[in-house]
Design an enzyme around this catalytic site. Structure first.
Site, PDB file in Angstrom:
ATOM      1  CG  HIS A  20      -0.007   5.896   1.665  1.00 10.71           C
ATOM      2  ND1 HIS A  20       1.255   6.412   1.807  1.00 10.71           N
ATOM      3  CD2 HIS A  20      -0.444   5.676   2.942  1.00 10.71           C
ATOM      4  CE1 HIS A  20       1.565   6.510   3.091  1.00 10.71           C
ATOM      5  NE2 HIS A  20       0.543   6.058   3.803  1.00 10.71           N
ATOM      6  CG  ASP A  72      -1.939   1.138   1.177  1.00 12.67           C
ATOM      7  OD1 ASP A  72      -2.595   1.292   0.132  1.00 12.67           O
ATOM      8  OD2 ASP A  72      -2.059   1.867   2.179  1.00 12.67           O
TER       9      ASP A  72
END
Length: 333
Positions: free
Chosen positions: A301, A264
Site C-alpha cells: 500500500h 498494492d
C-alpha cells in the site's frame, strides 16, 4: 492563527508521519501526540480528552470505537487519506462526530505508481533484479509483451483514474473506462470510451482499478467477472483491497485465465501492511499463496508514498482541522 491549546491524538504513527506532520504543523502549532498503535476499541482510551483524532486506512473506526470516542469528547476525526471505508459514517453522525479526509493529496503519485507496477509485472523487473543479484544472468521466463496497441480498461475515472489515463496517452494504447458518473468532456479530450463493465472485462488486456470501495462494488472482481475477461488479462489494483475477491483471483491465476496481477492493496492487509514482519511466518494462507506466484507482484500500500503526497497530506489534514475549529469547514463527510 496558532492552535497550541488543541490536542490531536495521532494513531498508527510511522517515522515518516511524524516527520511530515511536524514540518507542516509549524504553521499551525497544534499540540500533536503521536501514538504507534492503530486506533481500535482496545486502544481508543488513549484518545481520552482529545477533541481531535487523526486516523489512517487500517484504523478501526467502527461503531464501538466511535461510541467510545464520543464518550471521551472527541468531536472530529481527521482522516489522513482519501478512502473512508473503515469509518462507520452513520455512527459518526449519530454521535455528532465530524469526519474529514484528504480526497486529492497527489493523484499523480498513485497514477505513476500504477504504471510502474504494470511495467514491472509485464517485464519481470522485480524478478530480474533478484536473479542478477544471485549472479544468474538468464532471462528465461521473463518474456513480456508490448504495451503499445493493447487495450487498457480503467475502472473509476476520478482524479487518480483520469491522471492514469493522461499518463497512458504516450503509450499508444486503446483506453476503455467505466464509471457510474461518466466524464464525457474528459473522454473527448483524452480519447477514451466509456463502456459497460461487461464490455470492459471482455475487451481489456489490462484492467486497472481506481474506484473507491463501496458496499455496491465490494468483490467486483470475482469468479463471475473474471470469467468474462480475456484469457491472460492483467489486473492492477492500487485502490482498495476488497474490490477483489482474492480467492477467486487465485483460482484465475491457477487456471491461467489471469496472466498476472499487481496488487498494492489486499483485502485483509490490516494485520500485515506497513509492518516489519520479516521474522514471522505469514498466518494468512491466502496472502501466503499469492506470494508464491511468479506473475503476482504485491506491494505494501505504498502507491501514495512520495514527498509531494506526504507534504500535501500533512498540510490538508491540518488545514481541515483548523477549518473545523474556525467553523469554515468545506471538506467533510
Amino acid at each position: 492563527m496558532k492552535f497550541s491549546n488543541i490536542k490531536i491524538a495521532f494513531f498508527d504513527t510511522k517515522p515518516y508521519d511524524r516527520r511530515f506532520f511536524e514540518q507542516e504543523n509549524e504553521s499551525f502549532g497544534f499540540d500533536i501526540h503521536f501514538f504507534e498503535p492503530r486506533l481500535n476499541p482496545d486502544s481508543v482510551s488513549m484518545a481520552h480528552d482529545y477533541p481531535v483524532v487523526c486516523a489512517f486506512v487500517n484504523d478501526n473506526l467502527g461503531a464501538a470505537t466511535l461510541e467510545q470516542l464520543a464518550k471521551q469528547k472527541t468531536k472530529l476525526i481527521a482522516m489522513r487519506c482519501a478512502g473512508f471505508n473503515n469509518v462507520d459514517l452513520a455512527a459518526a453522525h449519530r454521535h455528532d462526530i465530524t469526519v474529514t479526509r484528504v480526497p486529492a493529496y497527489s493523484p499523480r503519485a498513485v497514477a505513476e505508481y500504477t504504471l510502474g507496477v504494470l511495467l514491472t509485472l509485464n517485464r519481470s523487473l522485480h524478478r530480474a533484479y533478484n536473479r542478477v543479484r544471485d549472479n544468474n544472468f538468464s532471462i528465461n521466463g521473463f518474456l513480456g509483451f508490448d504495451i503499445f496497441d493493447k487495450t487498457i480498461g480503467v475502472i473509476g475515472t476520478g482524479k487518480i483514474g483520469l491522471t492514469f489515463i493522461q499518463i497512458l496517452q504516450g503509450l499508444g494504447v486503446h483506453i476503455l473506462a467505466s464509471d457510474p458518473y461518466p466524464n464525457q468532456a474528459a473522454a473527448a479530450e483524452l480519447h477514451y470510451d466509456y463502456v459497460s463493465l461487461d464490455e470492459l472485462y471482455a475487451r481489456s488486456d489490462v484492467i486497472s482499478l481506481h474506484c473507491p470501495l463501496t458496499p455496491d462494488n465490494q468483490h467486483m472482481i470475482n469468479r463471475r467477472s473474471i470469467a468474462k475477461m480475456k484469457t491472460g488479462v492483467y489486473i492492477i489494483n492500487t485502490s482498495r483491497g476488497k474490490l477483489i475477491d482474492t480467492a477467486a483471483l487465485i483460482v484465475g491465476l491457477k487456471k491461467h485465465k489471469i496472466g498476472g496481477a499487481a496488487l498494492d492493496v489486499y483485502e485483509e492487509e490490516g494485520d500485515y501492511f506497513y509492518e516489519d514482519l520479516s521474522a514471522s511466518a505469514i498466518a494468512d494462507d491466502i496472502l501466503a499463496r499469492l506470494l508464491t506466484f511468479p506473475n503476482v507482484l504485491v506491494t505494501s500500500h505504498q502507491a501514495f508514498f512520495t514527498r509531494e503526497a506526504l507534504t500535501n497530506i500533512g498540510r490538508i489534514t491540518l488545514q481541515n482541522i483548523a477549518d473545523f475549529l474556525e467553523g469554515k469547514l468545506t471538506i467533510k463527510l
